[in-house]
Design a protein around this motif. Structure first.
Motif, PDB file in Angstrom:
ATOM      1  N   MET A  38      51.484  24.439  25.586  1.00  0.00           N
ATOM      2  CA  MET A  38      50.748  23.799  24.513  1.00  0.00           C
ATOM      3  C   MET A  38      50.759  22.292  24.727  1.00  0.00           C
ATOM      4  O   MET A  38      51.368  21.787  25.657  1.00  0.00           O
ATOM      5  CB  MET A  38      51.355  24.158  23.158  1.00  0.00           C
ATOM      6  N   ASN A  39      50.106  21.557  23.855  1.00  0.00           N
ATOM      7  CA  ASN A  39      49.971  20.123  24.033  1.00  0.00           C
ATOM      8  C   ASN A  39      51.249  19.392  23.646  1.00  0.00           C
ATOM      9  O   ASN A  39      51.886  19.709  22.638  1.00  0.00           O
ATOM     10  CB  ASN A  39      48.814  19.588  23.179  1.00  0.00           C
ATOM     11  N   ASP A  59      49.760  22.379  14.278  1.00  0.00           N
ATOM     12  CA  ASP A  59      49.221  21.790  15.507  1.00  0.00           C
ATOM     13  C   ASP A  59      49.272  22.794  16.654  1.00  0.00           C
ATOM     14  O   ASP A  59      48.335  22.908  17.454  1.00  0.00           O
ATOM     15  CB  ASP A  59      50.020  20.544  15.908  1.00  0.00           C
ATOM     16  N   LEU A  60      50.392  23.527  16.756  1.00  0.00           N
ATOM     17  CA  LEU A  60      50.533  24.519  17.816  1.00  0.00           C
ATOM     18  C   LEU A  60      49.450  25.586  17.716  1.00  0.00           C
ATOM     19  O   LEU A  60      48.886  26.002  18.724  1.00  0.00           O
ATOM     20  CB  LEU A  60      51.911  25.182  17.738  1.00  0.00           C
ATOM     21  N   LEU A  61      49.152  26.003  16.492  1.00  0.00           N
ATOM     22  CA  LEU A  61      48.123  27.020  16.306  1.00  0.00           C
ATOM     23  C   LEU A  61      46.749  26.480  16.692  1.00  0.00           C
ATOM     24  O   LEU A  61      45.953  27.178  17.334  1.00  0.00           O
ATOM     25  CB  LEU A  61      48.118  27.520  14.863  1.00  0.00           C
ATOM     26  N   ARG A  62      46.466  25.243  16.324  1.00  0.00           N
ATOM     27  CA  ARG A  62      45.175  24.650  16.701  1.00  0.00           C
ATOM     28  C   ARG A  62      45.033  24.569  18.216  1.00  0.00           C
ATOM     29  O   ARG A  62      43.949  24.829  18.760  1.00  0.00           O
ATOM     30  CB  ARG A  62      45.028  23.269  16.059  1.00  0.00           C
ATOM     31  N   SER A  63      46.105  24.215  18.904  1.00  0.00           N
ATOM     32  CA  SER A  63      46.053  24.154  20.365  1.00  0.00           C
ATOM     33  C   SER A  63      45.844  25.536  20.968  1.00  0.00           C
ATOM     34  O   SER A  63      45.088  25.699  21.926  1.00  0.00           O
ATOM     35  CB  SER A  63      47.340  23.532  20.915  1.00  0.00           C
ATOM     36  N   ALA A  64      46.506  26.550  20.402  1.00  0.00           N
ATOM     37  CA  ALA A  64      46.318  27.919  20.884  1.00  0.00           C
ATOM     38  C   ALA A  64      44.885  28.370  20.686  1.00  0.00           C
ATOM     39  O   ALA A  64      44.296  29.029  21.550  1.00  0.00           O
ATOM     40  CB  ALA A  64      47.282  28.859  20.158  1.00  0.00           C
ATOM     41  N   VAL A  91      44.466  35.198  18.529  1.00  0.00           N
ATOM     42  CA  VAL A  91      44.647  33.835  18.004  1.00  0.00           C
ATOM     43  C   VAL A  91      43.575  33.532  16.968  1.00  0.00           C
ATOM     44  O   VAL A  91      43.860  32.988  15.888  1.00  0.00           O
ATOM     45  CB  VAL A  91      44.603  32.806  19.146  1.00  0.00           C
ATOM     46  N   ALA A  92      42.331  33.891  17.263  1.00  0.00           N
ATOM     47  CA  ALA A  92      41.223  33.582  16.351  1.00  0.00           C
ATOM     48  C   ALA A  92      41.369  34.317  15.025  1.00  0.00           C
ATOM     49  O   ALA A  92      41.149  33.735  13.949  1.00  0.00           O
ATOM     50  CB  ALA A  92      39.889  33.929  17.007  1.00  0.00           C
ATOM     51  N   LEU A 146      63.055  33.652  12.959  1.00  0.00           N
ATOM     52  CA  LEU A 146      61.756  32.992  12.861  1.00  0.00           C
ATOM     53  C   LEU A 146      61.310  32.450  14.218  1.00  0.00           C
ATOM     54  O   LEU A 146      60.133  32.524  14.575  1.00  0.00           O
ATOM     55  CB  LEU A 146      61.816  31.841  11.850  1.00  0.00           C
ATOM     56  N   SER A 147      62.260  31.898  14.967  1.00  0.00           N
ATOM     57  CA  SER A 147      61.917  31.342  16.271  1.00  0.00           C
ATOM     58  C   SER A 147      61.447  32.440  17.220  1.00  0.00           C
ATOM     59  O   SER A 147      60.376  32.343  17.830  1.00  0.00           O
ATOM     60  CB  SER A 147      63.118  30.604  16.857  1.00  0.00           C
ATOM     61  N   ALA A 148      62.228  33.516  17.329  1.00  0.00           N
ATOM     62  CA  ALA A 148      61.847  34.606  18.239  1.00  0.00           C
ATOM     63  C   ALA A 148      60.591  35.309  17.757  1.00  0.00           C
ATOM     64  O   ALA A 148      59.739  35.694  18.565  1.00  0.00           O
ATOM     65  CB  ALA A 148      62.993  35.603  18.364  1.00  0.00           C
ATOM     66  N   GLY A 149      60.463  35.458  16.441  1.00  0.00           N
ATOM     67  CA  GLY A 149      59.376  36.246  15.878  1.00  0.00           C
ATOM     68  C   GLY A 149      58.092  35.494  15.644  1.00  0.00           C
ATOM     69  O   GLY A 149      57.097  36.101  15.207  1.00  0.00           O
ATOM     70  N   LEU A 150      58.065  34.190  15.938  1.00  0.00           N
ATOM     71  CA  LEU A 150      56.830  33.422  15.748  1.00  0.00           C
ATOM     72  C   LEU A 150      56.818  32.104  16.507  1.00  0.00           C
ATOM     73  O   LEU A 150      55.989  31.897  17.395  1.00  0.00           O
ATOM     74  CB  LEU A 150      56.610  33.147  14.247  1.00  0.00           C
ATOM     75  N   TYR A 151      57.736  31.207  16.147  1.00  0.00           N
ATOM     76  CA  TYR A 151      57.593  29.818  16.577  1.00  0.00           C
ATOM     77  C   TYR A 151      57.763  29.602  18.080  1.00  0.00           C
ATOM     78  O   TYR A 151      56.988  28.846  18.692  1.00  0.00           O
ATOM     79  CB  TYR A 151      58.582  28.928  15.832  1.00  0.00           C
ATOM     80  N   ALA A 152      58.764  30.237  18.690  1.00  0.00           N
ATOM     81  CA  ALA A 152      58.986  30.002  20.121  1.00  0.00           C
ATOM     82  C   ALA A 152      57.834  30.529  20.975  1.00  0.00           C
ATOM     83  O   ALA A 152      57.324  29.802  21.846  1.00  0.00           O
ATOM     84  CB  ALA A 152      60.325  30.591  20.567  1.00  0.00           C
ATOM     85  N   PRO A 153      57.360  31.770  20.769  1.00  0.00           N
ATOM     86  CA  PRO A 153      56.198  32.205  21.548  1.00  0.00           C
ATOM     87  C   PRO A 153      54.975  31.317  21.321  1.00  0.00           C
ATOM     88  O   PRO A 153      54.259  30.981  22.281  1.00  0.00           O
ATOM     89  CB  PRO A 153      55.949  33.633  21.040  1.00  0.00           C
ATOM     90  N   LEU A 154      54.741  30.912  20.076  1.00  0.00           N
ATOM     91  CA  LEU A 154      53.604  30.046  19.788  1.00  0.00           C
ATOM     92  C   LEU A 154      53.730  28.709  20.493  1.00  0.00           C
ATOM     93  O   LEU A 154      52.735  28.142  20.962  1.00  0.00           O
ATOM     94  CB  LEU A 154      53.503  29.839  18.270  1.00  0.00           C
ATOM     95  N   SER A 155      54.945  28.206  20.610  1.00  0.00           N
ATOM     96  CA  SER A 155      55.151  26.865  21.164  1.00  0.00           C
ATOM     97  C   SER A 155      54.845  26.760  22.645  1.00  0.00           C
ATOM     98  O   SER A 155      54.616  25.649  23.150  1.00  0.00           O
ATOM     99  CB  SER A 155      56.597  26.412  20.910  1.00  0.00           C
ATOM    100  N   ILE A 156      54.860  27.902  23.358  1.00  0.00           N
ATOM    101  CA  ILE A 156      54.635  27.849  24.816  1.00  0.00           C
ATOM    102  C   ILE A 156      53.379  28.598  25.239  1.00  0.00           C
ATOM    103  O   ILE A 156      53.176  28.851  26.425  1.00  0.00           O
ATOM    104  CB  ILE A 156      55.880  28.341  25.593  1.00  0.00           C
ATOM    105  N   GLY A 157      52.546  28.965  24.259  1.00  0.00           N
ATOM    106  CA  GLY A 157      51.316  29.661  24.598  1.00  0.00           C
ATOM    107  C   GLY A 157      51.500  31.139  24.859  1.00  0.00           C
ATOM    108  O   GLY A 157      50.665  31.767  25.506  1.00  0.00           O
TER     109      GLY A 157
END
Length: 251
Positions: A1-2, A10-15, A40-41, A209-220
């Motif tokens: 991600m950016n 922001d992470l979601l917008r980049s995805a 994602v959409a 929360l990190s494993a179930g959403l934020y960490a995967p989202l953060s790296i695409g």
């Protein structure tokens, strides 16, 4: 991600900009047999509608607190990103009496009534079905959210350094959520875009929360979020890991 992404929104917008068609959240409930896959959409559309509900219907403002009395579920993930989009604080499992608004699922409706502000109920039934009759004191999310717009624009810029998340008694800013999620990714064997993590962790801790959403989202990457995984045998789990092209697990 950016590198410029400072909040979960922001992470979601980049995805969405990078690859809107790829899967982002795949949800299983092994107590009901439900499987839901959101690109994602599609996920971003749910987030936009929910953020519009928060901002326009509830008049929620940055800094207000939303108690999320919900389990690990794809709709919980939607609410987490909607809160980030508006700039309100997502208080996971928080005290409804201290919250400005409450979002509750089955088993939490009585607790949620302690909130004197807006209250909305989620059935968490397969296909996001409506309640036959909403719980007393609540609006039905499945009835309310479809009426809201598919695009969201915050009335005020979201401050990345403002409180954004409370879980297990700890408070994080939006920037801290992004930084911690990125830091967690290597330990979860998330190596970059294409990584697909199966998580059975509940959402009542940062680690969940990190494993179930934020960490995967953060790296695409993407997440296969599993509820009631203990009801699935090891052979069936192995088949799921293969069929879902899972690259890492967090149980």
């Amino acid at each position: 991600m950016n590198a410029t992404d400072r909040t979960p929104a922001d992470l979601l917008r980049s995805a969405l900009s990078a690859d809107p068609a790829r899967p982002l959240v795949t949800f299983y409930d092994d107590a009901t047999g439900e499987r839901v896959e959101l690109s994602v959409a599609t996920f971003a559309n749910w987030v936009a509608k929910t953020a519009n509900l928060l901002q326009d219907e509830w008049s929620a403002e940055p800094g207000e607190r939303v108690a999320l009395l919900l389990p690990a579920h794809w709709q919980t993930a939607v609410w987490l990103l909607a809160c980030s989009s508006v700039g309100v604080i997502a208080d996971v499992g928080g005290d409804a009496a201290a919250a400005d608004h409450v979002v509750a699922g089955p088993g939490q409706f009585d607790a949620g009534l302690a909130c004197s502000g807006d209250r909305i109920a989620l059935s968490l039934a397969p296909l996001g079905r409506r309640f036959p009759t909403p719980p007393a004191g609540y609006a039905d999310y499945a009835v309310e959210v479809p009426t809201h717009g598919d695009h969201f624009q915050a009335y005020a810029p979201v401050d990345p350094e403002a409180p954004a998340l409370i879980v297990a008694g700890a408070e994080y800013t939006g920037a801290e959520v992004v930084e911690r999620a990125r830091a967690d990714a290597p330990g979860l064997d998330l190596t970059g875009p294409g990584s697909r993590l199966l998580s059975a962790r509940p959402y009542d801790t940062w680690e969940g929360l990190s494993a179930g959403l934020y960490a995967p989202l953060s790296i695409g990457g993407s997440v296969v979020l599993c509820r009631h995984l203990d009801q699935l045998g090891e052979e069936a789990l192995a088949k799921r890991i293969e069929s879902e092209r899972v690259t890492a697990t967090a149980r």
